[in-house]
Design an enzyme around this catalytic site. Structure first.
Site, PDB file in Angstrom:
ATOM      1  CE  LYS A  11      -8.655  23.834  33.915  1.00 21.05           C
ATOM      2  NZ  LYS A  11      -8.682  24.886  32.873  1.00 21.05           N
ATOM      3  CE1 TYR A  51      -5.365  22.384  29.246  1.00 20.69           C
ATOM      4  CE2 TYR A  51      -3.913  22.496  31.144  1.00 20.69           C
ATOM      5  CZ  TYR A  51      -5.191  22.432  30.606  1.00 20.69           C
ATOM      6  OH  TYR A  51      -6.282  22.409  31.436  1.00 20.69           O
ATOM      7  CG  ASN A 114     -11.545  27.214  33.231  1.00 19.67           C
ATOM      8  OD1 ASN A 114     -10.668  26.512  33.745  1.00 19.67           O
ATOM      9  ND2 ASN A 114     -11.867  27.113  31.942  1.00 19.67           N
ATOM     10  CG  HIS A 117      -9.219  19.859  31.137  1.00 18.95           C
ATOM     11  ND1 HIS A 117      -9.131  20.540  29.947  1.00 18.95           N
ATOM     12  CD2 HIS A 117      -9.080  18.536  30.837  1.00 18.95           C
ATOM     13  CE1 HIS A 117      -8.918  19.661  28.973  1.00 18.95           C
ATOM     14  NE2 HIS A 117      -8.880  18.441  29.494  1.00 18.95           N
ATOM     15  CD  GLU A 128      -7.694  15.696  27.481  1.00 18.96           C
ATOM     16  OE1 GLU A 128      -8.645  15.606  28.290  1.00 18.96           O
ATOM     17  OE2 GLU A 128      -7.502  16.695  26.777  1.00 18.96           O
TER      18      GLU A 128
HETATM   19  P1  CMP Z   1      -9.344  23.956  29.533  1.00 20.65           P
HETATM   20  O1  CMP Z   1     -10.632  23.285  29.276  1.00 20.65           O
HETATM   21  O2  CMP Z   1      -8.496  23.375  30.616  1.00 20.65           O
HETATM   22  O3  CMP Z   1      -8.477  24.003  28.198  1.00 20.65           O
HETATM   23  C1  CMP Z   1      -7.499  24.985  27.959  1.00 20.65           C
HETATM   24  C2  CMP Z   1      -7.514  26.074  28.983  1.00 20.65           C
HETATM   25  O4  CMP Z   1      -6.869  27.273  28.627  1.00 20.65           O
HETATM   26  C3  CMP Z   1      -8.946  26.494  29.220  1.00 20.65           C
HETATM   27  O5  CMP Z   1      -9.636  25.474  29.914  1.00 20.65           O
HETATM   28  C4  CMP Z   1      -8.766  27.786  29.965  1.00 20.65           C
HETATM   29  O6  CMP Z   1      -8.679  27.612  31.358  1.00 20.65           O
HETATM   30  C5  CMP Z   1      -7.396  28.275  29.497  1.00 20.65           C
HETATM   31  N1  CMP Z   1      -7.468  29.563  28.809  1.00 20.65           N
HETATM   32  C6  CMP Z   1      -6.877  30.680  29.219  1.00 20.65           C
HETATM   33  N2  CMP Z   1      -7.138  31.701  28.373  1.00 20.65           N
HETATM   34  C7  CMP Z   1      -7.919  31.197  27.398  1.00 20.65           C
HETATM   35  C8  CMP Z   1      -8.520  31.754  26.232  1.00 20.65           C
HETATM   36  N3  CMP Z   1      -8.363  33.036  25.898  1.00 20.65           N
HETATM   37  N4  CMP Z   1      -9.263  30.930  25.460  1.00 20.65           N
HETATM   38  C9  CMP Z   1      -9.432  29.618  25.771  1.00 20.65           C
HETATM   39  N5  CMP Z   1      -8.873  29.035  26.885  1.00 20.65           N
HETATM   40  C10 CMP Z   1      -8.128  29.815  27.674  1.00 20.65           C
END
Ligand code: CMP
Length: 140
Positions: A11, A51, A114, A117, A128
């Site tokens: 990311k 998303y 984070n 993904h 995906e």
């Molecule tokens: P990802 O695995 O990319 O899938 C959805 C993304 O939403 C997740 O990682 C997080 O980076 C983002 N995200 C932001 N806020 C939240 C939250 N409160 N709960 C879950 N995912 C979140």
């Protein structure tokens, strides 16, 4: 154990900090093979579509804005039980909950930024992967 393929995204928070090599080393050390990889600047419509499953969640708009804030690396990882193995290597979505040694524990800045993904199921992995890659781009 079944050989699987999973979709990974490194990311914007990680590409901005030049962490792609360190993160790829974690995948490879765990036994995941990077069989496709490209660096992309996502458009808003691509991020919204990718998303879409989260479109009713309160974090959706911020997530889309974050994902288009800098380039990403989209990847296909292959290996034994690749979907679960990759999720183990990544660690919990929230880095505060992630185990020592995982990518998110080591590199993630927040639950949004984070660093990586990974597909959450084999079914979603196939969807995906085809979102970003043609079959001819997957090279073992
Ligand atoms: P990802 O695995 O990319 O899938 C959805 C993304 O939403 C997740 O990682 C997080 O980076 C983002 N995200 C932001 N806020 C939240 C939250 N409160 N709960 C879950 N995912 C979140």
């Amino acid at each position: 154990m079944p050989i699987e393929r999973t979709l990974s995204i490194i990311k914007p928070d990680a590409t901005k900090r030049n962490l792609t090599g360190l993160i790829n080393a974690k995948f490879e050390k765990a036994g995941l093979r990077i069989i496709a990889q490209k660096r992309l600047q996502l458009t808003r419509s691509m991020a919204e579509k990718f998303y879409e499953i989260h479109k009713d969640r309160p974090f959706y708009n911020d997530l889309v804005n974050f994902m288009i804030s800098a380039p990403v690396l989209v990847q296909v990882l292959e290996g034994n039980n690749a979907v679960k193995l990759n999720r183990d290597v990544m660690g919990a979505t929230n880095p505060d909950d992630a185990d020592e040694g995982t990518i998110r524990k080591e590199f993630a800045k927040s639950i949004e930024a984070n660093s990586v993904h990974g597909s959450d199921s084999l079914e979603n992995a196939q969807i995906e992967i085809s979102f970003f890659f043609a079959n001819i781009e997957l090279v073992v």
